[in-house]
Design an enzyme around this catalytic site. Structure first.
Site, short mmCIF file in Angstrom:
data_model
loop_
_atom_site.label_atom_id
_atom_site.label_comp_id
_atom_site.label_asym_id
_atom_site.label_seq_id
_atom_site.Cartn_x
_atom_site.Cartn_y
_atom_site.Cartn_z
N LYS A 29 0.81 -1.10 0.01
CA LYS A 29 -0.14 0.09 0.13
C LYS A 29 0.77 1.11 0.12
O LYS A 29 1.84 1.12 0.50
CB LYS A 29 -0.90 0.01 1.14
CG LYS A 29 -2.01 -1.01 1.26
CD LYS A 29 -2.87 -0.90 2.40
CE LYS A 29 -3.91 -2.07 2.69
NZ LYS A 29 -4.82 -2.07 1.44
N ARG A 82 -9.80 -12.10 2.33
CA ARG A 82 -10.20 -13.25 1.85
C ARG A 82 -9.58 -14.67 2.06
O ARG A 82 -10.33 -15.57 2.19
CB ARG A 82 -10.88 -13.06 0.36
CG ARG A 82 -9.56 -13.06 -0.68
CD ARG A 82 -9.97 -12.11 -2.05
NE ARG A 82 -10.06 -10.84 -1.83
CZ ARG A 82 -10.46 -9.85 -2.70
NH1 ARG A 82 -10.74 -10.42 -4.10
NH2 ARG A 82 -10.48 -8.89 -2.49
N1 BES Z 1 -7.77 -3.91 4.25
C1 BES Z 1 -8.10 -3.61 3.09
C2 BES Z 1 -9.40 -3.29 2.85
C3 BES Z 1 -9.69 -1.72 3.42
C4 BES Z 1 -9.38 -0.36 2.58
C5 BES Z 1 -10.11 -1.61 4.98
C6 BES Z 1 -9.67 0.76 3.18
C7 BES Z 1 -10.36 -0.39 5.27
C8 BES Z 1 -10.06 0.70 4.53
C9 BES Z 1 -7.96 -4.90 2.17
O1 BES Z 1 -7.22 -6.02 2.38
C10 BES Z 1 -7.45 -4.52 0.78
O2 BES Z 1 -6.38 -4.15 0.88
N2 BES Z 1 -8.32 -4.86 -0.20
C11 BES Z 1 -7.94 -4.32 -1.57
C12 BES Z 1 -8.16 -5.57 -2.40
C13 BES Z 1 -7.80 -5.33 -3.75
C14 BES Z 1 -6.04 -5.48 -3.93
C15 BES Z 1 -8.43 -6.31 -4.62
C16 BES Z 1 -8.75 -3.14 -1.87
O3 BES Z 1 -9.94 -3.18 -1.53
O4 BES Z 1 -8.01 -2.06 -2.27
MN MN Z 2 -4.98 -5.70 1.93
#
Ligand code: BES
Ligand code: MN
Ligand code: ZN
Length: 505
Positions: free
Chosen positions: A288, A362
């Site tokens: 990230k 997931r």
């Molecule tokens: N933990 C994040 C989702 C999230 C984002 C929670 C912002 C709270 C605030 C999750 O693990 C994630 O990173 N999801 C990605 C998935 C993508 C790579 C398919 C996302 O939603 O960007």
């Molecule tokens: Mn994530």
């Protein structure tokens, strides 16, 4: 009708709060004439009798101030009136209850939170709240209990890292018709709020102090309440075939944990609550960037919510059989971390190509859901997870997204959510083809379709025949500002919703 300015200070009450520094609530049938501040409610539908009484006693001072200040009495609108010197109470705080007479419990809890914040900010240390004859409230036991609940929730603060924690506290005397009834309603809400506090504290805690092992230890503290807690480490996970959960944990030194907390308050087949417990989500090698990484200590809020719910049920001695299954890992970068393109095998038997290491939630859920089904044969399985940014773009931070083919469960949960101001909005399951992989049974991100839905569809592969609901709480878990019954930090979102649903279904 009681005379606020002449009544005796007799209280038959009992302090019920267990929290240090917390507001204290006494339920009494008598007005507390010694309180520095008195709170009366003001309805746009007509004058409450207590409002009239005080107004008359103070020679129309309340009505006069309302007119001059153009006070409307909207829900939660506060107007403070300073009484003339020598009066029994120094201040009268008027709280609006709006015009539609529909004072539901969610609104009352919000009101309690906002009034508490107002009183704290104004350095009030004792307050008498008059619940008699509030227009729009059918039952002042429910009204007073939910008001106290909201105030207590707002009062909760995570300040262990501050040199000077805010120590303000308020002693409340809640004037009600039937103290026994008020107290018994409040005692259930107290159990629930203890569950909320646990979930909030676990979520607010910084990631290096809340690792999978720390979380497991926090769960073990519920053993004193009769909750059976089991913890599986990386070797056991591997042995049981939970390769997806194990893989996500590989980038951190401790590795993953599966934490199980079972409260068996009945012999019915259990309700399984499955939680995503990523103690920090760096994204892994699909790292990230910028602001998106900053709040990722809260990526275990789903696990915190299901554990908090089990605590609430245990404290309430509810006749429910409920088990929380939590997949815990820190999604970190290291030479041992899973690499994009790796293939892992889930306990379900499906192999997964990890195209993006940031879609880790997931993965941990897939094995946790399998474990919940295999070991508990639950009647219903509900997973709670901060799963996707896509969910936030779709419904924002004030709603959680709910996904299921089970219309009955969706409507039950949505209704429960409304009762406690933890609102759900339904999004579709689908776009299943978007998850097909060239080299494995599934890939962990969708090639098309909305991200929140493809994530939910991924999970559906691990629900088997069990009645199943997925709740995406991304964006709901951490608050930057206090508002209503929410205080800054972890929100504990899900505990009140699930507790309300469990206790009423
Ligand atoms: N933990 C994040 C989702 C999230 C984002 C929670 C912002 C709270 C605030 C999750 O693990 C994630 O990173 N999801 C990605 C998935 C993508 C790579 C398919 C996302 O939603 O960007
Ligand atoms: Mn994530
Ligand atoms: Zn995550």
């Amino acid at each position: 009708m009681k005379n606020i300015f002449k009544a005796s200070a007799l209280t038959l009450a009992l302090a019920v709060s267990t929290q240090v520094n917390a507001a204290k609530f006494k339920f009494s049938t008598e007005i507390d004439s010694s309180a520095q501040t008195v709170v009366v409610f003001y309805s746009q539908d007509g004058e409450n009798s207590q409002f009239k009484t005080v107004n008359t006693q103070l020679n129309e001072l309340l009505a006069h101030t309302i007119e001059l200040k153009d006070y409307k009495g909207k829900v939660g609108e506060v107007l403070e009136v300073i009484a003339p010197k020598g009066s029994q109470h120094a201040r009268i705080v008027i709280v609006g209850t709006g015009e539609n007479k529909a004072l539901d419990n969610a609104t009352i809890a919000k009101l309690g939170g906002d009034v508490h914040a107002y009183l704290l900010a104004n350095k009030v240390d004792s307050a008498n709240i008059i619940f008699d004859d509030v227009i729009g409230a059918s039952d002042n036991a429910e009204l007073s209990a939910n008001f106290a609940h909201g105030a207590n929730l707002r009062d909760h603060r995570f300040e262990k890292y501050k040199k000077e924690p805010n120590t303000g506290t308020i002693d409340y005397v809640m004037d009600v018709a039937d103290t026994t009834k008020s107290r018994s309603q409040y005692s259930v809400l107290e159990s629930i709020q203890e569950g909320v506090f646990l979930a909030r504290d676990l979520t607010s805690e910084v990631a290096t102090e809340m690792t999978p092992v720390d979380f497991a230890n926090a769960a073990k503290e519920l053993q004193s309440l009769g909750v059976k807690v089991t913890v599986l480490g990386p070797k056991e996970l591997k042995k049981l075939g939970m390769g997806a959960l194990e893989a996500v944990g590989r980038g951190s030194q401790q590795g993953a944990r599966l934490v199980v907390a079972h409260y068996k308050g009945s012999n019915e087949s259990p309700i399984a609550l499955v939680g995503k417990g990523i103690t920090f989500d760096s994204g892994g090698y699909s790292i990230k960037t910028g602001a998106s990484i900053a709040r990722m200590k809260s990526d275990m809020a789903g696990a915190a919510a299901v554990l908090g719910t089990v605590k609430a049920m245990a404290l309430a001695k509810a006749d429910k059989n409920v088990v929380a299954v939590m997949g815990m890992a820190a999604n970190m970068v290291s030479q041992f971390a899973v690499a994009p393109g790796d293939v892992v095998r889930t306990a379900e038997g499906l192999s997964v190509e990890i195209v993006n290491t940031d879609a880790e939630g997931r993965l941990v859920l897939s094995d946790a859901m399998w474990y919940a089904r295999k070991h508990f044969r639950p009647e219903i399985m509900i997973d709670v997870a901060t799963l996707t940014g896509s969910k936030i773009r779709a419904v924002g931070n004030d709603y959680a997204a709910v996904f299921s083919d089970d219309d009955t469960l969706v409507s039950q949960l949505t209704f429960a959510g409304k009762e406690v101001n933890e609102n759900l909005w339904r999004l579709p399951l689908g776009y299943k083809d978007a998850l097909s992989s060239d080299i494995a049974d599934l890939k962990n991100i969708g090639s098309s379709g909305p991200g929140a839905t493809t994530a939910a569809s991924f999970l559906e592969h691990f629900a088997g025949e069990t009645r199943w609901v997925h709740i995406d709480i991304a964006g709901n878990a951490l608050a930057t500002k206090g508002k209503g019954e929410i205080s800054p930090g972890g929100t504990g979102f899900g505990v009140r919703l699930l507790s309300e649903w469990l206790l009423n279904n």
